[in-house]
Scaffold this motif. Structure first.
Motif, PDB file in Angstrom:
ATOM      1  N   GLY A 429      -2.204  21.429 -43.337  1.00 11.80           N
ATOM      2  CA  GLY A 429      -2.908  21.259 -42.070  1.00 11.80           C
ATOM      3  C   GLY A 429      -4.322  21.770 -42.052  1.00 11.80           C
ATOM      4  O   GLY A 429      -4.890  22.166 -43.078  1.00 11.80           O
ATOM      5  N   HIS A 430      -4.876  21.757 -40.856  1.00  9.96           N
ATOM      6  CA  HIS A 430      -6.282  22.086 -40.640  1.00  9.96           C
ATOM      7  C   HIS A 430      -6.423  23.600 -40.479  1.00  9.96           C
ATOM      8  O   HIS A 430      -6.545  24.127 -39.363  1.00  9.96           O
ATOM      9  CB  HIS A 430      -6.804  21.354 -39.410  1.00  9.96           C
ATOM     10  N   ALA A 431      -6.422  24.294 -41.602  1.00 10.68           N
ATOM     11  CA  ALA A 431      -6.355  25.752 -41.581  1.00 10.68           C
ATOM     12  C   ALA A 431      -7.564  26.383 -40.910  1.00 10.68           C
ATOM     13  O   ALA A 431      -7.469  27.465 -40.320  1.00 10.68           O
ATOM     14  CB  ALA A 431      -6.217  26.284 -43.010  1.00 10.68           C
ATOM     15  N   LEU A 432      -8.711  25.727 -40.979  1.00 13.23           N
ATOM     16  CA  LEU A 432      -9.916  26.294 -40.373  1.00 13.23           C
ATOM     17  C   LEU A 432      -9.733  26.513 -38.879  1.00 13.23           C
ATOM     18  O   LEU A 432     -10.319  27.426 -38.292  1.00 13.23           O
ATOM     19  CB  LEU A 432     -11.117  25.369 -40.625  1.00 13.23           C
ATOM     20  N   GLU A 433      -8.892  25.670 -38.267  1.00 13.54           N
ATOM     21  CA  GLU A 433      -8.619  25.778 -36.829  1.00 13.54           C
ATOM     22  C   GLU A 433      -7.278  26.452 -36.563  1.00 13.54           C
ATOM     23  O   GLU A 433      -6.789  26.419 -35.433  1.00 13.54           O
ATOM     24  CB  GLU A 433      -8.619  24.379 -36.203  1.00 13.54           C
ATOM     25  N   GLY A 434      -6.679  27.053 -37.592  1.00 15.40           N
ATOM     26  CA  GLY A 434      -5.365  27.673 -37.408  1.00 15.40           C
ATOM     27  C   GLY A 434      -4.277  26.674 -37.099  1.00 15.40           C
ATOM     28  O   GLY A 434      -3.220  27.029 -36.574  1.00 15.40           O
TER      29      GLY A 434
END
Length: 942
Positions: A429-434
């Protein structure tokens, strides 16, 4: 059960064409599901084309208290686009795009595909803010109404942040344009109660400081659980509040018929790096630190995510050697210039120095390498679904956490999945956005397995709420998370959302069951059945990505819908239930599913699993081939020389009659004959080919010249130019002349008159005969080329595609575009035409990856070249265009306005039947690109 057909269809048909109102068994079935794991069978499906259509449907349905669900591409994952009542299709016909202010804004209808908008904006250095992985399949309406975000847009560039205004149709048919002052004034005057209630809700919320703080906290990360009640906190203007409440409302408040969106800068410089960490927690901690630096995307892939794609083409072999804890993070940084990009890479590398990695950190700014890395990420969900056990369903959930809680929450999520026995569970997933997605392959065949899934979700929900996270980050609430909206928002938040729903839709007729649902077990009902059918299609998860390249989509049914249909027929056969329904599906599928399938395989290009539904349809055709047809096919194969000459003679007679009668009279006569035959005779048009020359003539050759083996296809040997074409020579005459001009000696295979690649038999389901002809041709080409010493040129792209699929690698096989680009550029002098020309990329050209090369070759020959980007297949499909011309017209519908605007003098391609189809549908002559090369070149040395 209410009979929607009788009480809704008839009134609608006064306003909407009968052909756009569907109540047949097959149509209802194929619209019963979306990209998620639920299915509801609608009672009627209506294709709408304009605001008036939607208003008519809303008013008629409202009179009868019938619910309505709006459906775009159906790529949603949480059960938003399904209904057991009425579905309104919002796709074909809702595709207008108007670029404003040099690309800074764009006005869009909801049916346009997001990827198409980005292609139009790219030359202006702009793009849409939302960037979901499904952007090449999802419609703008779906992106907005689900508040889709994606890999790089986070919460700062999503639909909520970038929408400017919208045209909105309410449940009672009222129209509001939030960007028009007169419309706002009229709405205020005619809907005073609505305005008062909106003011009351706004003021009530703002007086509650603790609730305002909760809203701000929960929307500091991605959150699509429930309605976008942050609108009451973020905006003062009532119409801005109203507009933003619709974002993420999943069609349950009103219909958005048009939007104006702010676009974002498309940075010209990009660098990516796949960084491998020893474990999940280290990877998450690194991302939290990277968030402070110039990083624009950070996509996490756990070890099982990597395993799902590690055996696909182009994936580095070393990935297979990683241990079970290795976790990857795909990073992207964007910059306005290369110097800034280099500085950003240096800064990110410095941040990563504080973390242990499995391999050295390396960034690449090579577009092809970056694209390859991102294809790994985009393919995870479908690839994981394709690996599921037979008969199970692929479920994808998405949650989000604040940075402080992200590493520990990710670890607990991993532990929960393992504790419940989902050994194939994947986290990415989009780890930068948690924002984490997790995939489990679930068996819903018995109550024990359903209970296991329910227990898993209860633990995930409890853990997520414990950490203050979002139960739905970007996939929308749908039916899947509707029972838990109250848990996330509490009684106060949930009561507010119910008030919003009642205000906008007092009769609960707009997509009921999503977001607000009183059934606590609605997420455990109406699961989509996925029975086994055939290994060619069993891996399909019905995501809908294939539909972008399916020529029959919106004509009959799409590749995905064919799979939905054959699965249901397989289920009914196995269960023995409802034989009448099975009989109806079989009958309706015959034309819509089998006969109207072009079989071009383009669906496999946009399918992340490479599933070629056309190959499965050809397999069906094989099973349906009768004894007489097979006998006839064998006779044709054995005596192809006689058949091609007979075809040429028939074409010669037709052309003589055309000259005598004139094209208009010829069309009337042949149309009458076709009608009398029950459309069994092929359709004649003025674009119909004339006869080819009697035989190929090659000049005496000098042994010291470079050699090329030339194989003209059987179509080229039978079909020459049309009566009104600007050329008169057969393609093989022109091709030989060009090759001689370039200094080649031309070798033709022995017994050529009886040689064929096998494509005609393959398309008819006679695979054994097709393979026999391929092997005959292979032996002849090996002999002619001295076992591959000389290159082989085939003048017809579809034939060359099959030859490459079937023949030994020793043969160097080329179609015209490739051969000109690779071998003739330095051997000929090109003098470009001053006129505008058009080119058509055949299906095989696209599958061979030669679409842009086609344009490059054309640009050697003309100053301006038009290649309609939205056309993937002309729909002629071998000889299908002669018998089903409507598919051909449908396939080229997007090319016609582009060509009319550009006004080219002629068009060029590399398949004679496709050229006939293009000429007939578009209205200008189409010929082989070798005619263009012949016209615009001369020898390098006179």
């Amino acid at each position: 059960m209410i009979n929607c057909t009788s009480i809704l269809c008839r009134p609608l048909q006064f306003r909407i064409s009968k052909s756009d109102v569907f109540a047949d068994t097959l149509s209802l079935l194929v619209h019963s599901a979306d990209g998620g794991f639920y299915r509801l069978l609608p009672r009627v499906v209506v294709r709408t084309l304009c605001e008036e259509d939607v208003t008519c449907c809303l008013i008629e349905a409202g009179k009868r208290h019938l619910p309505i669900t709006f459906k775009g591409s159906g790529s949603s994952l949480s059960g938003q686009a399904i209904s057991d009542s009425i579905i309104l299709l919002i796709n074909e016909g809702w595709e207008d795009v108007h670029i404003l202010d040099n690309g800074r804004q764009v006005r869009l209808q909801p049916g346009v595909i997001g990827g198409r908008v980005n292609r139009l904006l790219a030359p202006l250095g702009r793009k849409l803010g939302p960037d979901p992985a499904s952007i090449n399949a999802a419609t703008v309406g779906g992106i907005i109404i689900n508040n889709a975000s994606g890999m790089n847009c986070g919460i700062h560039e999503n639909a909520y942040q970038t929408i400017v205004s919208a045209r909105i149709i309410f449940a009672d048919g009222t129209l509001l344009d939030t960007g028009d002052e007169a419309s706002r004034k009229k709405f205020t005057a005619t809907r005073p109660y609505f305005i008062r209630q909106l003011i009351q809700l706004r003021d009530q919320i703002r007086r509650d400081t603790s609730f305002v703080n909760l809203i701000r906290h929960k929307y500091a990360i991605k959150n699509t659980t429930g309605f976008s009640i942050n609108a009451f906190v973020d905006f003062d203007d009532l119409f801005s509040i109203l507009l933003h409440l619709l974002i993420g409302s999943e069609g349950s408040l009103a219909f958005v018929s048009e939007v104006v969106m702010e676009t974002v800068v498309l940075q010209p410089c990009r660098a990516s790096s796949m960084v491998y960490f020893p474990d999940l927690v280290t990877a998450c901690r690194a991302v939290v630190s990277l968030k402070k630096g110039p990083v624009h995307g950070a996509e996490l892939l756990d070890r099982r995510s990597l395993a799902a794609v590690e055996n696909q083409p182009g994936i580095p072999a070393y990935i297979r050697q990683f241990d079970s804890n290795t976790t990857a993070v795909l990073l992207e940084t964007l910059a306005p210039d290369r110097h800034a990009l280099a500085c950003q890479i240096k800064e990110l590398t410095h941040i990563l120095d504080d973390f242990s990695t499995v391999m050295p950190v390396v960034f690449t700014d090579d577009p092809a390498q970056s694209e390859q890395l991102w294809n790994i990420r985009q393919g995870v969900f479908p690839a994981a679904g394709g690996m599921r056990a037979p008969g199970t369903t692929c479920l994808i959930e998405d949650v989000a956490y604040h940075p402080d809680n992200f590493p520990v929450a990710a670890r607990e999520l991993q532990q929960i999945i393992a504790r419940h026995g989902y050994d194939d569970g994947i986290i990415f997933g989009h780890a930068l956005e948690g924002n984490l997605h997790f995939i489990v392959n679930q068996d819903f065949s018995n109550t024990g397995q359903v209970a296991r899934y329910e227990s898993l979700m209860q633990d995930v929900i409890s853990m997520t709420l414990k950490h203050g996270g979002s139960l739905k980050a970007e996939h929308g609430t749908g039916r899947n998370m509707a029972p838990f909206v109250r848990l996330e928002w509490g009684d106060k938040g949930y009561a507010l959302m119910r008030q919003i729903k009642t205000l906008f839709d007092p009769d609960n007729l707009l997509n009921p069951g999503v977001i607000i649902n009183d059934d606590p077990a609605c997420h455990l009902k109406n699961f989509k059945p996925l029975p086994l059918v055939d290994p060619l299609i069993d891996r399909c998860i019905e995501c809908g990505f294939c539909e972008a390249n399916c020529v029959s989509h919106h004509f009959t049914i799409s590749a995905r819908q064919r799979i939905v249909a054959v699965r249901e027929m397989a289920r009914l056969r196995a269960s023995g239930e409802n034989p009448e329904r099975l009989a109806e599906l079989i009958q309706e599928f015959s034309f819509a599913g089998e006969q109207s399938c072009a079989g071009d395989g383009l669906c496999g290009i946009s399918c992340p699993l490479g599933i070629d539904t056309g190959a499965y349809i050809k397999k069906i055709r094989t099973e349906q081939v009768g004894t007489l047809a097979r006998y006839t096919g064998g006779l044709v194969a054995a005596h192809l020389d006689i058949v091609t000459r007979a075809a040429a003679i028939s074409l010669q007679l037709c052309q003589a009659v055309q000259v005598m009668l004139g094209s208009k009279a010829m069309s009337r006569v042949t149309s009458l004959a076709r009608s009398v035959s029950g459309n069994r005779l092929p359709r004649w048009t003025p674009a119909m080919a004339g006869p080819a020359a009697a035989k190929i003539v090659t000049a005496p050759e000098h042994e010291d010249k470079p050699a090329v083996v030339y194989f003209p296809s059987c179509i080229s040997r039978a079909m020459g130019p049309a009566c009104d074409d600007p050329v008169s020579e057969s393609i093989f005459v022109v091709t030989v002349r060009v090759l001689h001009r370039a200094g080649y000696r031309v070798i033709v295979p022995d017994n050529m008159a009886n040689l064929c690649c096998g494509t005609p038999w393959e398309s008819k389901g006679m695979g054994d005969i097709a393979d026999q002809k391929s092997m005959e041709l292979q032996e002849a080409l090996l002999q002619a080329s001295d076992n591959g010493r000389y290159p082989v040129l085939c003048d017809t792209s579809p034939c060359l595609y099959r030859m490459r699929q079937m023949m030994v690698k020793e043969l160097a096989l080329y179609e015209p575009v490739e051969f000109v680009y690779m071998f003739l550029q330095d051997k000929l002098v090109f003098t470009p035409k001053k006129q505008t020309i058009a080119v058509h990329a055949t299906c095989s050209t696209t599958k061979l990856g030669l679409k842009q090369m086609l344009k490059k070759v054309a640009l050697l020959c003309a100053h301006r070249v038009v290649l309609p980007e939205e056309v993937n297949c002309c729909g002629f499909a071998g000889d299908k265009g002669f018998f089903l011309p409507a598919l051909n017209k449908h396939g080229l519908r997007r090319a016609i306005p582009v060509i009319e605007d550009a006004k080219p003098v002629a068009g060029y391609s590399n398949s004679r039947t496709c050229e006939i189809g293009c000429a007939d549908a578009i209205g200008i002559p189409y010929m082989s690109i070798m005619y263009l090369v012949d016209e615009t070149t001369k020898p390098l040395v006179e």
